[in-house]
Design a protein around this motif. Structure first.
Motif, PDB file in Angstrom:
ATOM      1  N   PHE A  12       0.844  -1.188   0.057  1.00  0.00           N
ATOM      2  CA  PHE A  12       0.116  -0.110   0.050  1.00  0.00           C
ATOM      3  C   PHE A  12       0.991   1.179   0.030  1.00  0.00           C
ATOM      4  O   PHE A  12       1.251   1.661   1.034  1.00  0.00           O
ATOM      5  CB  PHE A  12      -0.955  -0.032   1.199  1.00  0.00           C
ATOM      6  CG  PHE A  12      -2.209  -0.991   1.145  1.00  0.00           C
ATOM      7  CD1 PHE A  12      -2.894  -0.743   0.287  1.00  0.00           C
ATOM      8  CD2 PHE A  12      -2.149  -2.077   2.112  1.00  0.00           C
ATOM      9  CE1 PHE A  12      -4.136  -1.516   0.020  1.00  0.00           C
ATOM     10  CE2 PHE A  12      -3.249  -2.815   2.046  1.00  0.00           C
ATOM     11  CZ  PHE A  12      -4.205  -2.544   1.026  1.00  0.00           C
TER      12      PHE A  12
ATOM     13  N   LEU B 133       4.083   1.131   2.226  1.00  0.00           N
ATOM     14  CA  LEU B 133       3.810   0.020   3.107  1.00  0.00           C
ATOM     15  C   LEU B 133       3.775  -1.269   2.735  1.00  0.00           C
ATOM     16  O   LEU B 133       2.950  -1.844   1.665  1.00  0.00           O
ATOM     17  CB  LEU B 133       2.538   0.238   3.829  1.00  0.00           C
ATOM     18  CG  LEU B 133       2.185  -0.556   5.316  1.00  0.00           C
ATOM     19  CD1 LEU B 133       3.279  -0.030   6.260  1.00  0.00           C
ATOM     20  CD2 LEU B 133       0.765  -0.307   5.624  1.00  0.00           C
TER      21      LEU B 133
ATOM     22  N   VAL C 190       2.724  -4.769   3.058  1.00  0.00           N
ATOM     23  CA  VAL C 190       1.991  -5.528   3.731  1.00  0.00           C
ATOM     24  C   VAL C 190       1.905  -7.090   3.457  1.00  0.00           C
ATOM     25  O   VAL C 190       1.895  -7.698   4.542  1.00  0.00           O
ATOM     26  CB  VAL C 190       0.298  -4.816   3.251  1.00  0.00           C
ATOM     27  CG1 VAL C 190      -0.520  -5.555   4.151  1.00  0.00           C
ATOM     28  CG2 VAL C 190       0.457  -3.315   3.437  1.00  0.00           C
TER      29      VAL C 190
ATOM     30  N   PRO D  45      -2.031 -10.953  14.890  1.00  0.00           N
ATOM     31  CA  PRO D  45      -2.091  -9.727  15.251  1.00  0.00           C
ATOM     32  C   PRO D  45      -2.637  -8.762  14.550  1.00  0.00           C
ATOM     33  O   PRO D  45      -2.607  -8.961  13.234  1.00  0.00           O
ATOM     34  CB  PRO D  45      -0.952  -9.303  15.871  1.00  0.00           C
ATOM     35  CG  PRO D  45       0.036 -10.293  15.147  1.00  0.00           C
ATOM     36  CD  PRO D  45      -0.494 -11.397  14.610  1.00  0.00           C
ATOM     37  N   SER D  46      -3.321  -7.834  14.984  1.00  0.00           N
ATOM     38  CA  SER D  46      -3.989  -6.529  14.048  1.00  0.00           C
ATOM     39  C   SER D  46      -2.755  -6.121  13.163  1.00  0.00           C
ATOM     40  O   SER D  46      -1.694  -5.843  13.577  1.00  0.00           O
ATOM     41  CB  SER D  46      -4.480  -5.696  15.028  1.00  0.00           C
ATOM     42  OG  SER D  46      -4.997  -4.471  13.896  1.00  0.00           O
ATOM     43  N   GLY D  47      -2.898  -5.881  12.083  1.00  0.00           N
ATOM     44  CA  GLY D  47      -2.393  -4.966  10.917  1.00  0.00           C
ATOM     45  C   GLY D  47      -1.351  -6.230  10.289  1.00  0.00           C
ATOM     46  O   GLY D  47      -0.333  -5.686   9.645  1.00  0.00           O
ATOM     47  N   SER D  48      -1.553  -7.517  10.461  1.00  0.00           N
ATOM     48  CA  SER D  48      -0.552  -8.521  10.098  1.00  0.00           C
ATOM     49  C   SER D  48      -0.719  -8.888   8.638  1.00  0.00           C
ATOM     50  O   SER D  48      -0.296  -9.616   7.877  1.00  0.00           O
ATOM     51  CB  SER D  48      -0.695  -9.712  10.779  1.00  0.00           C
ATOM     52  OG  SER D  48      -1.796 -10.217  10.914  1.00  0.00           O
TER      53      SER D  48
ATOM     54  N   LYS E 248      -3.994 -10.017   7.235  1.00  0.00           N
ATOM     55  CA  LYS E 248      -4.916 -11.182   7.221  1.00  0.00           C
ATOM     56  C   LYS E 248      -6.065 -10.853   6.026  1.00  0.00           C
ATOM     57  O   LYS E 248      -6.325 -11.507   5.198  1.00  0.00           O
ATOM     58  CB  LYS E 248      -5.535 -11.361   8.559  1.00  0.00           C
ATOM     59  CG  LYS E 248      -4.497 -11.909   9.563  1.00  0.00           C
ATOM     60  CD  LYS E 248      -5.499 -12.212  10.875  1.00  0.00           C
ATOM     61  CE  LYS E 248      -6.212 -11.012  11.471  1.00  0.00           C
ATOM     62  NZ  LYS E 248      -5.492  -9.886  12.180  1.00  0.00           N
TER      63      LYS E 248
ATOM     64  N   THR F 101      -5.941  -8.241   4.223  1.00  0.00           N
ATOM     65  CA  THR F 101      -5.377  -8.022   2.798  1.00  0.00           C
ATOM     66  C   THR F 101      -5.260  -9.175   2.032  1.00  0.00           C
ATOM     67  O   THR F 101      -5.697  -9.238   0.851  1.00  0.00           O
ATOM     68  CB  THR F 101      -4.111  -7.330   3.112  1.00  0.00           C
ATOM     69  OG1 THR F 101      -4.444  -6.242   3.883  1.00  0.00           O
ATOM     70  CG2 THR F 101      -3.732  -6.667   1.582  1.00  0.00           C
TER      71      THR F 101
ATOM     72  N   GLU G  79     -13.125 -11.999   9.899  1.00  0.00           N
ATOM     73  CA  GLU G  79     -13.612 -11.446  11.185  1.00  0.00           C
ATOM     74  C   GLU G  79     -15.115 -11.471  11.350  1.00  0.00           C
ATOM     75  O   GLU G  79     -15.650 -10.281  11.693  1.00  0.00           O
ATOM     76  CB  GLU G  79     -13.029 -10.154  11.737  1.00  0.00           C
ATOM     77  CG  GLU G  79     -11.404 -10.332  11.372  1.00  0.00           C
ATOM     78  CD  GLU G  79     -10.914  -9.598  12.661  1.00  0.00           C
ATOM     79  OE1 GLU G  79     -11.089  -9.121  13.687  1.00  0.00           O
ATOM     80  OE2 GLU G  79      -9.841  -9.205  12.148  1.00  0.00           O
TER      81      GLU G  79
ATOM     82  N   ARG H 240     -17.274   2.726   1.838  1.00  0.00           N
ATOM     83  CA  ARG H 240     -16.870   2.001   0.770  1.00  0.00           C
ATOM     84  C   ARG H 240     -17.124   0.550   0.829  1.00  0.00           C
ATOM     85  O   ARG H 240     -17.121  -0.217  -0.086  1.00  0.00           O
ATOM     86  CB  ARG H 240     -15.069   2.058   0.926  1.00  0.00           C
ATOM     87  CG  ARG H 240     -14.595   3.086   0.101  1.00  0.00           C
ATOM     88  CD  ARG H 240     -13.460   2.221  -0.708  1.00  0.00           C
ATOM     89  NE  ARG H 240     -12.649   1.179   0.054  1.00  0.00           N
ATOM     90  CZ  ARG H 240     -11.423   1.217   0.289  1.00  0.00           C
ATOM     91  NH1 ARG H 240     -10.666   2.365  -0.229  1.00  0.00           N
ATOM     92  NH2 ARG H 240     -10.561   0.354   0.909  1.00  0.00           N
TER      93      ARG H 240
HETATM   94  N1  LIG Z   1      -6.415   0.508   1.481  1.00  0.00           N
HETATM   95  C1  LIG Z   1      -5.446   0.676   2.396  1.00  0.00           C
HETATM   96  N2  LIG Z   1      -4.384   1.530   2.328  1.00  0.00           N
HETATM   97  C2  LIG Z   1      -3.290   1.582   2.948  1.00  0.00           C
HETATM   98  N3  LIG Z   1      -3.099   0.966   3.818  1.00  0.00           N
HETATM   99  C3  LIG Z   1      -3.601  -0.083   4.124  1.00  0.00           C
HETATM  100  C4  LIG Z   1      -5.049  -0.358   3.425  1.00  0.00           C
HETATM  101  N4  LIG Z   1      -5.741  -1.287   3.941  1.00  0.00           N
HETATM  102  C5  LIG Z   1      -4.890  -1.795   4.810  1.00  0.00           C
HETATM  103  N5  LIG Z   1      -3.902  -1.146   4.971  1.00  0.00           N
HETATM  104  C6  LIG Z   1      -2.636  -1.175   5.806  1.00  0.00           C
HETATM  105  O1  LIG Z   1      -2.316  -2.812   5.551  1.00  0.00           O
HETATM  106  C7  LIG Z   1      -1.919  -3.262   6.979  1.00  0.00           C
HETATM  107  C8  LIG Z   1      -2.508  -4.716   6.885  1.00  0.00           C
HETATM  108  O2  LIG Z   1      -3.987  -4.523   7.096  1.00  0.00           O
HETATM  109  P1  LIG Z   1      -5.048  -5.660   7.128  1.00  0.00           P
HETATM  110  O3  LIG Z   1      -6.266  -4.981   7.293  1.00  0.00           O
HETATM  111  O4  LIG Z   1      -4.685  -6.672   6.127  1.00  0.00           O
HETATM  112  O5  LIG Z   1      -4.544  -6.220   8.584  1.00  0.00           O
HETATM  113  P2  LIG Z   1      -5.286  -7.280   9.328  1.00  0.00           P
HETATM  114  O6  LIG Z   1      -4.478  -8.286   9.860  1.00  0.00           O
HETATM  115  O7  LIG Z   1      -6.696  -7.721   8.747  1.00  0.00           O
HETATM  116  O8  LIG Z   1      -5.633  -6.614  10.789  1.00  0.00           O
HETATM  117  P3  LIG Z   1      -7.169  -6.372  11.659  1.00  0.00           P
HETATM  118  O9  LIG Z   1      -6.959  -7.546  12.514  1.00  0.00           O
HETATM  119  O10 LIG Z   1      -6.820  -5.252  12.435  1.00  0.00           O
HETATM  120  O11 LIG Z   1      -8.188  -6.491  10.764  1.00  0.00           O
HETATM  121  C9  LIG Z   1      -2.094  -2.424   8.068  1.00  0.00           C
HETATM  122  O12 LIG Z   1      -1.063  -1.877   8.538  1.00  0.00           O
HETATM  123  C10 LIG Z   1      -3.145  -1.477   7.357  1.00  0.00           C
HETATM  124  O13 LIG Z   1      -2.773  -0.117   7.972  1.00  0.00           O
END
Ligand SMILES: Nc1ncnc2c1ncn2[C@@H]1O[C@H](COP(=O)(O)OP(=O)(O)OP(=O)(O)O)[C@@H](O)[C@H]1O
Ligand SMILES: [Mg+2]
Lengths: 339, 266, 338
Positions: free
Chosen positions: B34, B37, B39, B58-61, B63, B65, B185, C232
């Motif tokens: 992203f 970043l 990801v 964990p959050s932000g890992s 999943k 995406t 989730e 969205r």
């Molecule tokens: N559309 C986007 N634009 C920019 N960054 C993004 C976007 N979507 C997700 N991110 C970033 O990508 C990283 C992974 O996000 P993701 O939603 O996949 O995590 P997750 O494992 O699902 O976390 P959670 O448990 O909080 O849902 C995070 O740091 C998030 O901030």
């Protein structure tokens, strides 16, 4: 190594390629339209035997403006009073200065009026509340141009003309004097040639007074609604929270509600200020020499309408962009400022 | 790249042996950025038909995406994603084909608030499959019965509880008859007393219909009971995967242990 | 079915006139003072207006109904105009009634298509530049509204497009037009068209095109805000079940955006209706132009106040009707959802 071979995407199914090609086509069509317009204009110029000519801007204007103001001397870049011997360009600059004067004064008055009406709109007093509402509805639901015509033709021009039979309307002694020749502040009334005339003080022409009054009243109706909305948006929960902390009603209003309401109110308020500035161009209808009216005069004197109106259009565009840039700056500040 | 290597190293031997089309979902060193970043940092995952995979981390890992790359709500930047023999690319035909084979259920339901439950479910068959209205409605009604709320068919989402909304969302995702269901989730926005009703529906899907499912969730009870495989993600890579028995009782990695201790002690 | 708990309406408070007045007008000395002051001002103002109205020469209005209504339209064509006006008025009434009793929108749409075809047929012998007065004002407003609505939707969708060329063009268009006062744009456009094509395009048509170009930019901005007000997740859910981008726009985004857009959209159209008055400056004889040409007649030279007060009242009625209709529509759309 993979069991499924990597597929090759033909370009007519490739989303990215298609998007790219689509945009190219769009740009080509647009450029074609512009080019076609240009060619048509050139042919039409040839047919009618005219040429664009920007030199006339430096020729002598030769007309008076109804309210004399400053202009910028284009040779020395100094401020000076506009005179009919100045050039067309200088006449239009004088008009621009008039626009700015009208806008500033109109904005100040509209804000004060709008604040009063907006507060009236929030009053618990039923009569006052309804009165404020009628004011808002009346002025928001009628065209500004008709309101300007009303103020100018039906109010200002119908005032007494200052002869002994029709003495001027005075308030606070001679402090405010009102005739169909205009509005005067702080002058002294003297008789001359059988008429009562104001000497000294600040004198405003009929057109100017009608224009500023019309713009201020019209815009104040919109401002009143914005103020009402802003205060209502914060007041309920916040007020209760503040009161439960032990603040008095006044303190809560001053310290909690108003600062927050201000934040909500300022962006739309800025839009209204911008609107008022743009709306001042309706002065053309009553002949006050602001930017557009000055340009209109230039256009009809020089027969250079396309050039003149192009300049005016760009001028207003620049003015709007400057104002909205300024508003955006304020907005950014508001977002950053601590709560 | 270091992370990629560690991800490949942790991959169980069983999956790499079977890259011969018997996998319904195949992710090969998938990367996603992203902006700046990074990801997803080289995801390798292969899923067989009928498998239920639970993803935790964990959050932000990354999943969300990752599973959003599977139905192309996100484009991956590098690597390959193959779903039911179709490689996801910029080919518009493929994207359309995959979207109707993959159903997705979101954390925040995302029901269409201006349509009734029945219309929510029936919209895609009606408009995409061009079924006649009566047929689409009958099918939608059957799905609502399957998730246990036929009586709410004509209610709007705003009139339903969270659990009911999520069940309608599941029915909606099933409406196109997908081979694969993705759950992001699905229960974490629900009040505790409503979680079970949604999990029960998902359980039924897995047990009775043999649906291929990828479920991002922290409901470890559900994972123990239903999952064929646990996947643990951190910082854009799959740190560890394996059958739930092993995963819960005998995690291999420090990060997994830490995560499990946190989540199981709540 | 969930068990039902009986919900009782709150006990209704019925206030006598006196109690009501005490509560809203005379509670506390400050409020009483305010009421008395406002009341006194109101009474003197209203009585002044009434005295003026009694003295005023209303003949400039009452003697020229046809002129006010349709300007200088040839007398032999006037009956057609009356028929057309009657048809539209009838359709408007039917629509209002239809919205109240909830007729399907499709029926109302069909009604309007029929009426429009009928009106065009009835008015076919009338040239555009023969129309004046209220008819011209309404014609300008209706045509510009119906053209700027679809164009504005396109521009607004372009404004949020992923494709830079389309987005850039939409931004340029919207910001350019919004930075210029309408009257300036109209003047420039008139001059430009005259240079380009002489008199091939009538002034009424130029005004229609100018108003449409102008309003489309504002509608575009409203549409952009409306689209962005839809979360969205809605688009994602729609794409995930397999709807195409166009279907998502049509079935999911637009219906929700439209509901949020209606108040500002109606506001914009009221504003456009008021703005048709600017065409008097470029020489059209709309309602305001009619009033001004009456004022040029020797007999009516002194009747400025009557004419402008009448104009204010006329515009107020139409604008108010539009905002009333919008509130009705909002209420109607707000039901059953959320
Ligand atoms: N559309 C986007 N634009 C920019 N960054 C993004 C976007 N979507 C997700 N991110 C970033 O990508 C990283 C992974 O996000 P993701 O939603 O996949 O995590 P997750 O494992 O699902 O976390 P959670 O448990 O909080 O849902 C995070 O740091 C998030 O901030
Ligand atoms: Mg997530």
């Amino acid at each position: 190594m993979a069991a499924i071979p990597r597929a090759r995407v033909p370009f007519w199914r490739n989303v990215r390629t298609l998007e790219f090609l689509g945009q190219i086509v769009f740009i080509v069509l647009l450029a074609g339209a512009l080019w076609g317009g240009r060619v048509a204009l050139q042919e039409s110029f040839l047919r009618q035997n005219i040429r664009l000519d920007w030199g006339f801007f430096r020729q002598t204007a030769g007309f008076e403006l109804t309210a004399l103001t400053w202009t910028i001397d284009l040779d020395t870049w100094r401020l000076k009073d506009y005179e009919p011997t100045d050039s067309h360009a200088e006449a239009m600059i004088a008009g621009l200065f008039n626009t700015i004067t009208v806008a500033l004064l109109g904005i100040a008055l509209a804000t004060i009026l709008g604040l009063l009406v907006g507060i009236g709109r929030l009053s618990r007093n039923w009569l006052l509340n309804r009165l404020a509402m009628a004011y808002v509805e009346l002025f928001r639901n009628t065209p500004l141009l008709v309101q300007l015509f009303f103020w100018y033709f039906a109010v200002m021009l119908q005032l007494p003309n200052g002869s002994p039979q029709q003495p001027p309307i005075r308030f606070f002694g001679d402090f405010i004097v009102l005739t169909n020749g205009g509005l005067a502040f702080g002058g002294t009334v003297a008789e001359r040639f059988g008429r009562l005339i104001v000497d000294g003080g600040v004198q405003l022409t009929t057109e100017f007074s009608a224009l500023v009054a019309g713009l201020a009243v019209y815009t104040s109706a919109f401002i009143a609604e914005i103020i009402r909305g802003g205060i209502l948006a914060v007041s309920r929960g916040q007020m209760e929270a503040a009161r439960s902390l032990g603040l008095t009603h006044g303190q809560a209003l001053r310290l909690i509600v108003l600062p927050q309401a201000l934040r909500i109110v300022i962006p739309p308020l800025g839009n209204q200020f911008l609107n008022l500035t743009k709306n001042s161009s309706l002065a053309l209808g009553i002949g006050y020499a602001e930017f557009l009216t000055a340009a209109n005069t230039v256009s009809s004197q020089s027969f250079r309408s396309l050039e003149t109106f192009t300049v005016v259009t760009l001028g207003y565009l620049a003015l709007s962009l400057i104002i909205s840039g300024f508003l955006n700056l304020i907005r950014a500040r508001l977002r950053l400022a601590p709560a | 790249m270091e992370t990629t290597q560690s991800a490949t190293a942790t991959q169980p031997a069983g999956t790499s042996a079977a890259r011969d089309g018997q996998h319904i979902i195949l992710l090969e060193s998938v990367h996603k950025w992203f902006g700046k970043l990074h990801v997803l940092r080289g995801i390798n995952l292969a899923i067989r038909p009928g498998e239920v995979v639970v993803v935790a981390g964990p959050s932000g890992s990354g999943k969300s995406t990752m599973i959003r790359c599977i139905n192309r709500l996100e484009r991956h930047n590098r690597g390959r994603v193959v779903v039911d023999g179709i490689e996801l690319s910029d080919d518009m035909r493929n994207v359309d084909a995959v979207r109707s084979e993959v159903g997705m259920v979101f954390q925040s339901f995302n029901l269409f608030p201006h349509l009734t439950a029945l219309q929510n479910v029936g919209l895609a068959p009606l408009q995409v499959r061009r079924w006649p209205r009566t047929k689409a409605e009958r099918a939608a009604m059957e799905l609502l019965e399957r998730v246990g709320i036929p009586e709410k068919a004509h209610a709007y989402p705003g009139q339903l509880s969270g659990g009911q909304q999520q069940r309608v969302a599941i029915a909606r995702a099933l409406a196109m008859n997908p081979k694969i269901m993705l759950f992001d989730e699905p229960t974490s926005a629900l009040d505790p007393e409503m979680i079970q009703e949604v999990l029960d529906v998902m359980l039924g899907l897995a047990r009775e219909h043999g649906m291929t499912m990828i479920v991002v969730t922290h409901e470890m009870g559900f994972a123990r009971e239903v999952a064929n495989r646990m996947v643990f993600m951190d910082e854009g890579v799959i740190v560890e995967e394996g059958p739930p028995e092993h995963f819960f009782t005998n995690p291999q990695h420090e990060r997994t242990k830490l995560f499990l201790s946190k989540i199981l002690h709540q | 079915m969930a068990t039902r708990v009986e919900v009782l309406p709150a006990p209704e408070e019925r206030l006598s006139a006196w109690q009501w007045a005490r509560r809203n007008l005379f509670d506390g000395w400050l409020n009483t003072l305010l009421t008395l002051l406002t009341g006194a001002a109101l009474v003197s103002f209203v009585s002044a207006i009434l005295r003026w109205a009694a003295r005023a020469h209303w003949s400039v209005i009452t003697d020229n109904p046809r002129f006010w209504l349709m300007g200088l339209m040839p007398v032999e064509l006037a009956p057609r105009a009356f028929w057309a006006g009657g048809l539209v008025a009838a359709a408007a009434l039917l629509t209002l009634g239809g919205v109240r009793v909830r007729v399907a929108p499709r029926v109302l749409f069909g009604l309007w298509v029929g009426i429009i075809i009928a009106v065009i047929w009835v008015m076919s012998p009338v040239r555009l530049d023969q129309i004046g007065g209220l008819y011209l004002t309404l014609l300008l407003a209706v045509v510009s509204i119906s053209l700027s609505f679809p164009i504005g939707i396109l521009v607004g969708m372009g404004r949020v497009s992923r494709l830079p060329a389309i987005r850039g063009f939409s931004i340029l268009y919207i910001e350019l037009i919004r930075g210029i006062p309408l009257i300036t744009m109209l003047l420039w456009f008139f001059v430009f068209v005259t240079l380009l094509s002489g008199d091939a395009i009538t002034r009424v048509e130029r005004a229609m095109i100018g108003l449409t170009i102008f309003t489309s930019a504002y509608v575009g901005e409203i549409v952009r805000a409306g689209i962005q007000s839809v979360p969205r997740g809605q688009t994602e859910a729609a794409r995930a079940v397999g709807l195409s981008a166009v279907q998502t726009m049509r079935f999911i985004v637009m219906p929700q955006a439209m509901k949020n857009m209606i108040p500002s959209l109606v506001g914009q159209f009221i504003s456009l209706f008021k703005d048709t008055s600017l065409t008097v400056i470029i020489g059209l004889s709309d309602l305001v132009g009619t009033g001004r040409s009456l004022l040029a007649i020797t007999r009516y030279l002194q009747d400025t106040q009557e004419v402008y007060v009448f104009l204010l009242i006329a515009y107020f009625c139409f604008s108010y009707l539009m905002s009333y209709g919008s509130r009705l529509l909002e209420k109607r759309l707000g039901l059953g959802e959320r």
